[in-house]
Design a protein around this motif. Structure first.
Motif, PDB file in Angstrom:
ATOM      1  N   ALA A  47     -35.344  14.297   7.277  1.00 22.58           N
ATOM      2  CA  ALA A  47     -36.012  15.526   7.085  1.00 22.58           C
ATOM      3  C   ALA A  47     -36.694  16.270   5.559  1.00 22.58           C
ATOM      4  CB  ALA A  47     -35.186  16.661   7.448  1.00 22.58           C
ATOM      5  N   GLY A  48     -36.071  15.419   4.621  1.00 19.88           N
ATOM      6  CA  GLY A  48     -36.795  15.343   2.934  1.00 19.88           C
ATOM      7  C   GLY A  48     -35.456  15.898   2.588  1.00 19.88           C
ATOM      8  N   LYS A  49     -34.577  16.131   2.564  1.00 22.07           N
ATOM      9  CA  LYS A  49     -33.136  16.874   2.078  1.00 22.07           C
ATOM     10  C   LYS A  49     -33.161  15.909   1.094  1.00 22.07           C
ATOM     11  CE  LYS A  49     -30.422  16.275   4.793  1.00 22.07           C
ATOM     12  NZ  LYS A  49     -30.845  15.652   5.790  1.00 22.07           N
ATOM     13  N   THR A  50     -33.520  14.573   1.044  1.00 20.73           N
ATOM     14  CA  THR A  50     -32.741  14.117  -0.191  1.00 20.73           C
ATOM     15  C   THR A  50     -34.279  14.016  -1.250  1.00 20.73           C
ATOM     16  OG1 THR A  50     -31.457  12.523   0.774  1.00 20.73           O
ATOM     17  CG2 THR A  50     -31.918  11.847  -0.839  1.00 20.73           C
ATOM     18  N   THR A  51     -35.014  14.037  -0.938  1.00 25.53           N
ATOM     19  CA  THR A  51     -36.740  14.162  -1.796  1.00 25.53           C
ATOM     20  C   THR A  51     -36.517  15.451  -2.048  1.00 25.53           C
ATOM     21  OG1 THR A  51     -37.770  12.848   0.398  1.00 25.53           O
ATOM     22  CG2 THR A  51     -38.656  14.023  -1.360  1.00 25.53           C
ATOM     23  N   VAL A  52     -36.207  16.390  -1.679  1.00 23.22           N
ATOM     24  CA  VAL A  52     -36.408  17.900  -2.891  1.00 23.22           C
ATOM     25  C   VAL A  52     -34.631  17.972  -3.539  1.00 23.22           C
ATOM     26  CG1 VAL A  52     -35.597  20.348  -2.527  1.00 23.22           C
ATOM     27  CG2 VAL A  52     -36.880  18.886  -0.231  1.00 23.22           C
ATOM     28  N   MET A  53     -34.361  16.939  -3.212  1.00 27.44           N
ATOM     29  CA  MET A  53     -33.076  16.936  -4.456  1.00 27.44           C
ATOM     30  C   MET A  53     -33.528  15.834  -5.845  1.00 27.44           C
ATOM     31  SD  MET A  53     -29.697  17.500  -5.426  1.00 27.44           S
ATOM     32  CE  MET A  53     -28.450  18.000  -3.186  1.00 27.44           C
ATOM     33  N   ARG A  54     -33.946  14.633  -5.296  1.00 26.85           N
ATOM     34  CA  ARG A  54     -34.667  14.376  -6.288  1.00 26.85           C
ATOM     35  C   ARG A  54     -35.467  14.179  -6.777  1.00 26.85           C
ATOM     36  NH1 ARG A  54     -35.080   7.573  -4.910  1.00 26.85           N
ATOM     37  NH2 ARG A  54     -35.687   8.177  -6.795  1.00 26.85           N
ATOM     38  N   ILE A  55     -36.434  15.845  -6.420  1.00 25.67           N
ATOM     39  CA  ILE A  55     -37.665  16.121  -7.092  1.00 25.67           C
ATOM     40  C   ILE A  55     -37.215  16.908  -8.034  1.00 25.67           C
ATOM     41  CG2 ILE A  55     -39.705  17.509  -7.194  1.00 25.67           C
ATOM     42  CD1 ILE A  55     -40.044  16.255  -4.645  1.00 25.67           C
ATOM     43  N   LEU A  56     -35.767  18.083  -7.704  1.00 27.04           N
ATOM     44  CA  LEU A  56     -35.676  19.357  -8.597  1.00 27.04           C
ATOM     45  C   LEU A  56     -35.006  18.193  -9.622  1.00 27.04           C
ATOM     46  CD1 LEU A  56     -34.209  21.685  -5.436  1.00 27.04           C
ATOM     47  CD2 LEU A  56     -36.351  21.480  -7.415  1.00 27.04           C
ATOM     48  N   SER A  57     -34.315  17.132  -9.821  1.00 30.63           N
ATOM     49  CA  SER A  57     -33.466  16.262 -10.530  1.00 30.63           C
ATOM     50  C   SER A  57     -33.855  15.729 -11.794  1.00 30.63           C
ATOM     51  CB  SER A  57     -32.172  15.602  -9.711  1.00 30.63           C
ATOM     52  OG  SER A  57     -32.759  14.323  -8.721  1.00 30.63           O
ATOM     53  N   THR A  58     -35.801  15.622 -11.400  1.00 33.31           N
ATOM     54  CA  THR A  58     -36.206  14.983 -12.227  1.00 33.31           C
ATOM     55  C   THR A  58     -36.349  13.817 -12.387  1.00 33.31           C
ATOM     56  OG1 THR A  58     -35.307  14.314 -13.844  1.00 33.31           O
ATOM     57  CG2 THR A  58     -36.316  16.413 -13.786  1.00 33.31           C
ATOM     58  N   LEU A  59     -36.006  12.899 -10.630  1.00 34.37           N
ATOM     59  CA  LEU A  59     -35.620  11.253 -10.218  1.00 34.37           C
ATOM     60  C   LEU A  59     -37.124  11.343  -9.678  1.00 34.37           C
ATOM     61  CD1 LEU A  59     -31.939  10.994  -8.776  1.00 34.37           C
ATOM     62  CD2 LEU A  59     -33.382  10.066 -11.347  1.00 34.37           C
TER      63      LEU A  59
END
Length: 267
Positions: A47-59
């Motif tokens: 769904a994109g959950k981890t992608t959102v998390m990685r963007i917010l954490s600057t990864l």
């Protein structure tokens, strides 16, 4: 990490977009998270959950849209964002060779903090790990490893905490231990962004819930508000099928009543 005033939102996301090899994973994601709250981002695999998390954490860099954490733009001020957050992934990132206390001391030293031993002891006590402090983490249960992992992520007192499916692979008891840990974090004023596939987990923890589907947030609100989207369930009579145990005892009782088995009748 200087800030003139506290930001209105601990996390703010507007129109976030991201594609991988021509496949659009995020199609304009929008949500905000209040300081000191627990926000659950729900969605199925992909769904994109981890992608959102990685963007917010600057990864990971977004293809479009805006995102800020603790008042800092993740694209323009990544260093300040990293100083504001901790990130715990789906699997505990502890060193199995070291003891629980040694893991904590190592992280405190890497962050160049004073009195790493004192910091470690305080966190061990807070997360009910003092008795296991000297044991190698390879001997820890799943719940203990996850609690230690979260404790490690708190070193340096970050105001925003990202937990990416923190209870994946844990048994029910360990999962409840982690739930209590997360509640305690919010109780101490930390902001928690939690991704999960477990709906019951979101019900237990989150003050607000967003559902991410096909790259977009399709619902965002409190649990009470989300429940209002469906009509109340009408309780109706449903025929209950007997269990095997009930069948067994019913048959035995019927045979006894009919006189079967009397005088050696079971042949």
């Amino acid at each position: 990490m200087t800030q003139t005033k506290a930001p209105e939102w601990a996390i703010e996301v507007k129109g976030l977009q991201k594609s991988y090899r021509g496949v659009q994973v995020l199609r304009g994601v929008d949500f905000t998270v209040s300081p000191g709250s627990i926000f659950a981002l729900l969605g199925s695999n992909g769904a994109g959950k981890t992608t959102v998390m990685r963007i917010l954490s600057t990864l990971l860099k977004a293809d479009g849209g805006l995102a800020s954490v603790n008042g800092f733009d993740v694209a323009a001020r990544p260093q300040q964002v990293r100083e504001s957050i901790s990130l715990t992934g789906q699997f505990a990132a502890v060193d199995d060779v070291l003891s629980g206390r040694e893991n904590l001391i190592l992280v405190a030293r890497l962050r160049h903090l004073r009195n790493p031993g004192k910091i470690a002891d305080e966190l061990l006590a807070r997360f009910s790990l003092t008795e296991a402090a000297g044991r190698r983490t390879a001997t820890y249960s799943g719940g203990m490893r996850r609690r230690l992992d979260i404790a490690m992520s708190l070193i340096g007192a970050p105001p925003v905490i990202f937990l990416d499916e923190p209870t994946t692979g844990l048994d029910p008891q360990a999962r409840r231990e982690v739930w209590q840990t997360v509640k305690d974090l919010a109780g101490h004023g930390r902001t928690v962004l939690l991704t999960t596939q477990y709906l019951h987990e979101a019900e237990q923890l989150a003050s607000r819930i967003a559902i991410l589907h096909e790259g977009r947030v399709i619902v965002d609100g409190t649990l009470a508000a989300l429940k209002q989207l469906l009509p109340a369930t009408r309780v109706e009579y449903v025929e209950k099928q007997p269990s095997l145990e009930e069948v067994f005892f019913a048959i035995i009782g019927a045979r006894d009543t009919a006189g079967y088995g009397e005088n050696g009748g079971d042949r």
